[in-house]
Design a protein around this motif. Structure first.
Motif, PDB file in Angstrom:
ATOM      1  N   UNK A 367       0.783  -1.227   0.000  1.00  0.00           N
ATOM      2  CA  UNK A 367       0.000   0.000   0.000  1.00  0.00           C
ATOM      3  C   UNK A 367       0.810   1.269   0.000  1.00  0.00           C
ATOM      4  N   UNK A 368       2.127   1.183   0.100  1.00  0.00           N
ATOM      5  CA  UNK A 368       2.958   2.378   0.127  1.00  0.00           C
ATOM      6  C   UNK A 368       2.886   3.097  -1.212  1.00  0.00           C
ATOM      7  N   UNK A 369       2.657   4.420  -1.157  1.00  0.00           N
ATOM      8  CA  UNK A 369       2.667   5.259  -2.358  1.00  0.00           C
ATOM      9  C   UNK A 369       1.678   4.821  -3.434  1.00  0.00           C
ATOM     10  N   UNK A 370       0.595   4.184  -3.029  1.00  0.00           N
ATOM     11  CA  UNK A 370      -0.447   3.837  -3.978  1.00  0.00           C
ATOM     12  C   UNK A 370      -0.157   2.650  -4.862  1.00  0.00           C
ATOM     13  N   UNK A 371       0.800   1.810  -4.466  1.00  0.00           N
ATOM     14  CA  UNK A 371       1.115   0.652  -5.290  1.00  0.00           C
ATOM     15  C   UNK A 371       0.011  -0.394  -5.289  1.00  0.00           C
ATOM     16  N   UNK A 372      -0.948  -0.240  -4.407  1.00  0.00           N
ATOM     17  CA  UNK A 372      -2.057  -1.186  -4.397  1.00  0.00           C
ATOM     18  C   UNK A 372      -3.131  -0.831  -5.423  1.00  0.00           C
ATOM     19  N   UNK A 373      -3.057   0.346  -6.035  1.00  0.00           N
ATOM     20  CA  UNK A 373      -4.133   0.793  -6.918  1.00  0.00           C
ATOM     21  C   UNK A 373      -4.309  -0.134  -8.112  1.00  0.00           C
ATOM     22  N   UNK A 374      -3.207  -0.497  -8.761  1.00  0.00           N
ATOM     23  CA  UNK A 374      -3.325  -1.332  -9.956  1.00  0.00           C
ATOM     24  C   UNK A 374      -3.844  -2.729  -9.629  1.00  0.00           C
ATOM     25  N   UNK A 375      -3.250  -3.467  -8.678  1.00  0.00           N
ATOM     26  CA  UNK A 375      -3.814  -4.787  -8.387  1.00  0.00           C
ATOM     27  C   UNK A 375      -5.251  -4.726  -7.872  1.00  0.00           C
ATOM     28  N   UNK A 376      -5.595  -3.692  -7.113  1.00  0.00           N
ATOM     29  CA  UNK A 376      -6.977  -3.575  -6.648  1.00  0.00           C
ATOM     30  C   UNK A 376      -7.925  -3.393  -7.823  1.00  0.00           C
ATOM     31  N   UNK A 377      -7.509  -2.671  -8.851  1.00  0.00           N
ATOM     32  CA  UNK A 377      -8.342  -2.524 -10.050  1.00  0.00           C
ATOM     33  C   UNK A 377      -8.522  -3.871 -10.744  1.00  0.00           C
ATOM     34  N   UNK A 378      -7.454  -4.674 -10.779  1.00  0.00           N
ATOM     35  CA  UNK A 378      -7.549  -6.018 -11.352  1.00  0.00           C
ATOM     36  C   UNK A 378      -8.539  -6.867 -10.562  1.00  0.00           C
ATOM     37  N   UNK A 379      -8.445  -6.815  -9.252  1.00  0.00           N
ATOM     38  CA  UNK A 379      -9.330  -7.635  -8.408  1.00  0.00           C
ATOM     39  C   UNK A 379     -10.791  -7.250  -8.620  1.00  0.00           C
ATOM     40  N   UNK A 380     -11.047  -5.964  -8.810  1.00  0.00           N
ATOM     41  CA  UNK A 380     -12.416  -5.523  -9.071  1.00  0.00           C
ATOM     42  C   UNK A 380     -12.928  -6.110 -10.382  1.00  0.00           C
ATOM     43  N   UNK A 381     -12.093  -6.157 -11.400  1.00  0.00           N
ATOM     44  CA  UNK A 381     -12.526  -6.705 -12.683  1.00  0.00           C
ATOM     45  C   UNK A 381     -12.710  -8.221 -12.609  1.00  0.00           C
ATOM     46  N   UNK A 382     -11.932  -8.902 -11.766  1.00  0.00           N
ATOM     47  CA  UNK A 382     -12.105 -10.343 -11.605  1.00  0.00           C
ATOM     48  C   UNK A 382     -13.467 -10.704 -11.017  1.00  0.00           C
ATOM     49  N   UNK A 383     -14.068  -9.794 -10.282  1.00  0.00           N
ATOM     50  CA  UNK A 383     -15.393 -10.070  -9.720  1.00  0.00           C
ATOM     51  C   UNK A 383     -16.412 -10.371 -10.821  1.00  0.00           C
ATOM     52  N   UNK A 384     -16.204  -9.799 -12.011  1.00  0.00           N
ATOM     53  CA  UNK A 384     -17.140 -10.019 -13.105  1.00  0.00           C
ATOM     54  C   UNK A 384     -17.171 -11.472 -13.563  1.00  0.00           C
ATOM     55  N   UNK A 385     -16.110 -12.220 -13.277  1.00  0.00           N
ATOM     56  CA  UNK A 385     -16.086 -13.640 -13.663  1.00  0.00           C
ATOM     57  C   UNK A 385     -16.215 -14.548 -12.436  1.00  0.00           C
ATOM     58  N   UNK A 386     -16.606 -13.958 -11.298  1.00  0.00           N
ATOM     59  CA  UNK A 386     -16.878 -14.754 -10.110  1.00  0.00           C
ATOM     60  C   UNK A 386     -15.680 -15.021  -9.216  1.00  0.00           C
ATOM     61  N   UNK A 387     -14.552 -14.354  -9.450  1.00  0.00           N
ATOM     62  CA  UNK A 387     -13.363 -14.558  -8.626  1.00  0.00           C
ATOM     63  C   UNK A 387     -13.290 -13.456  -7.572  1.00  0.00           C
ATOM     64  N   UNK A 388     -13.338 -13.883  -6.321  1.00  0.00           N
ATOM     65  CA  UNK A 388     -13.279 -12.950  -5.196  1.00  0.00           C
ATOM     66  C   UNK A 388     -11.895 -13.020  -4.562  1.00  0.00           C
TER      67      UNK A 388
END
Length: 515
Positions: A367-388
């Motif tokens: 989470x330092x310096x916003x490095x979580x932003x990109x993977x969090x965006x990926x995780x949000x898109x994975x929800x569309x295919x049922x992956x939590x």
């Protein structure tokens, strides 16, 4: 003499901290004249020991005081530095000879000899930050004459010239006085570079002051009476320092570039790294679905890379699915879009693999310096295919790296600097446990491809490494999402020689000069 394009590498996400964001703390005295270069850095160095420093974020602090055996130019040429001749001996890239420059002394007055260089390189291969991977093939370094050194490797090491340049830091030559007490190297300089650390004018973690080395072998390279590197925590404050004349050069993030330009500063940029989600548990030890290549490919098809790259990096990022950058030996142009966004196809692949309703996955991000932003965006898109995804966010780089190596997370957010494929393979593709391959995943076919490439003549290596890159992307060992640029803003009315390229940082020690 070989010609390569290198790229800044790292064993931690600190590299991108240094090149794309700002962190750290404090400030120092402002720029005090045309004979002083004042640079604003986003983070204090982890250490001033050159072989333990973080590649990318710590280079400026180290390069000023430590000359390396070879030098990388902005066009990718490997150039002489402390070594004047170099090259592989025989076939298979396992033996490498260097001839040193005559008449060089360290800043402390000690002569630079072949034995001193061999001792420094042996210290690096045993104790360096990347010794378990990048230097793992090196068996011995010996002095074969007063000014000649031989490196022997147990397996082919095709990029030794790049390992010994000012970017990768391994070739930073440490004086015998420094090696006599390595504990002192963390806060002092023991090199043969153009400058020395002025400890009396330095406050560790806040600002670092460098003055000319009176024993330097090429005084024409010394362009400044003083170099000051300020550490400034806030990205806005870092840019403000350069805008108001308190600094001359700094790294900026994508959303600051327009502000820097409108303030009259010059802005330069070039690709530096890529980011995404590492599907580390490829054998399904913790997350059984990841053992199926169809599942890993489904997770790739489920990501809208163009949307994420644009949102986070603007025009300073491009979508990609591979672990390479344009200009590197393993880069495959048509594999930037190997997995076009197709959630319907992703769902079908999951169903074919036996997971029609998706599954749940644990992941670690930094989470330092916003490095979580990109993977969090990926995780949000994975929800569309049922992956939590159940996410654990670390607040320090050290915490992230320790947790990555604990083998408790099947997926890891990552940012990684572009490197020659040989070095990338040691971190990602071969069974060496690292923060990018904590489960030491192994694929015999991939290992054979990489071994063949490492032993091949230089002219054949790019084609072989491209085949290896295609294979590992097809196997979907990771979900690379975007490559990003390093961006610098500087006062071009005062400075000349400020250059950036893929794998090349502005060279404070040799190139940046008064205008």
């Amino acid at each position: 003499m070989s010609r390569h394009r290198a790229a800044v590498g790292l064993l931690s996400i600190v590299l991108v901290t240094g090149s794309a964001t700002a962190c750290g703390g404090g400030s120092a005295a402002g720029s005090d004249g045309s004979d002083t270069l004042t640079v604003v850095a986003g983070a204090a160095p982890a250490t001033l020991d050159p072989v333990k420093a973080n590649v990318g974020s710590d280079n400026w602090f180290v390069n000023l005081t430590y000359d390396t055996l070879l030098r990388l130019g902005p066009d990718g040429d490997v150039q002489p530095a402390l070594a004047v001749r170099w090259g592989y001996v025989g076939d298979n890239n396992k033996m490498f000879d260097l001839t040193l420059r005559e008449g060089v002394t360290f800043a402390d007055g000690t002569p630079l000899t072949a034995q001193a260089v061999a001792d420094s390189l042996n210290y690096a291969r045993k104790h360096g930050l990347n010794s378990a991977t990048w230097s793992s093939a090196i068996e011995s370094v010996t002095a074969t004459g007063p000014l000649t050194v031989r490196i022997r490797c147990t397996t082919p090491h095709p990029v030794l010239p790049l390992l010994l340049d000012q970017i990768q830091l391994v070739g930073s030559v440490i004086s015998p006085k420094g090696l006599a007490d390595p504990s002192k190297m963390g806060a002092n300089s023991f090199g043969a570079g153009p400058y020395v650390l002025d400890s009396a004018q330095t406050a560790s973690g806040d600002h670092y002051t460098y003055t000319p080395n009176p024993n330097y072998w090429d005084k024409s390279r010394i362009r400044w009476k003083k170099v000051v590197i300020k550490v400034v925590t806030n990205p806005s404050s870092a840019l403000d320092a350069v805008k108001t004349g308190q600094g001359d050069l700094t790294a900026v993030i994508a959303n600051q570039a327009d502000t820097a330009k409108s303030s009259g500063l010059a802005v330069i940029h070039a690709p530096i790294a890529f980011a995404g989600v590492n599907l580390a548990d490829r054998d399904g030890t913790l997350a059984k679905p990841l053992a199926d290549v169809r599942v890993r490919q489904a997770l790739n098809y489920a990501v809208n890379r163009q949307a994420i790259a644009q949102a986070i990096f603007k025009e300073y990022g491009q979508p990609t699915t591979q672990l390479s950058l344009p200009g590197l030996d393993g880069y495959v142009p048509d594999y930037d879009n190997r997995y076009p966004y197709d959630p319907t196809k992703a769902k079908k692949l999951l169903a074919d693999a036996g997971y029609p309703d998706g599954f749940t996955l644990r992941a670690e991000v930094q989470g330092v310096n916003g490095f979580d932003l990109l993977p969090q965006a990926v995780f949000q898109q994975w929800k569309q295919i049922g992956v939590t995804v159940n996410v654990v966010t670390d607040t320090t780089v050290g915490g992230f790296l320790n947790n990555a190596m604990s083998k408790t997370f099947p997926a890891l957010g990552f940012a990684y600097g572009g490197l020659p494929t040989y070095l990338t393979s040691l971190d990602w593709m071969l069974p060496h446990a690292s923060p990018f391959n904590p489960f030491a995943s192994e694929d015999p076919r991939l290992a054979k491809m990489l071994a063949d490439a490492a032993a091949a003549p230089q002219s054949r290596q790019p084609g072989l490494y491209r085949e290896a890159m295609r294979y590992v992307v097809d196997q979907a060992w990771f979900v690379a999402v975007a490559r990003q640029d390093q961006i610098f803003a500087y006062n071009d009315k005062k400075l000349t020689g400020v250059t950036v390229a893929s794998g090349y940082l502005p060279d404070l020690a040799w190139a940046v000069a008064p205008k």
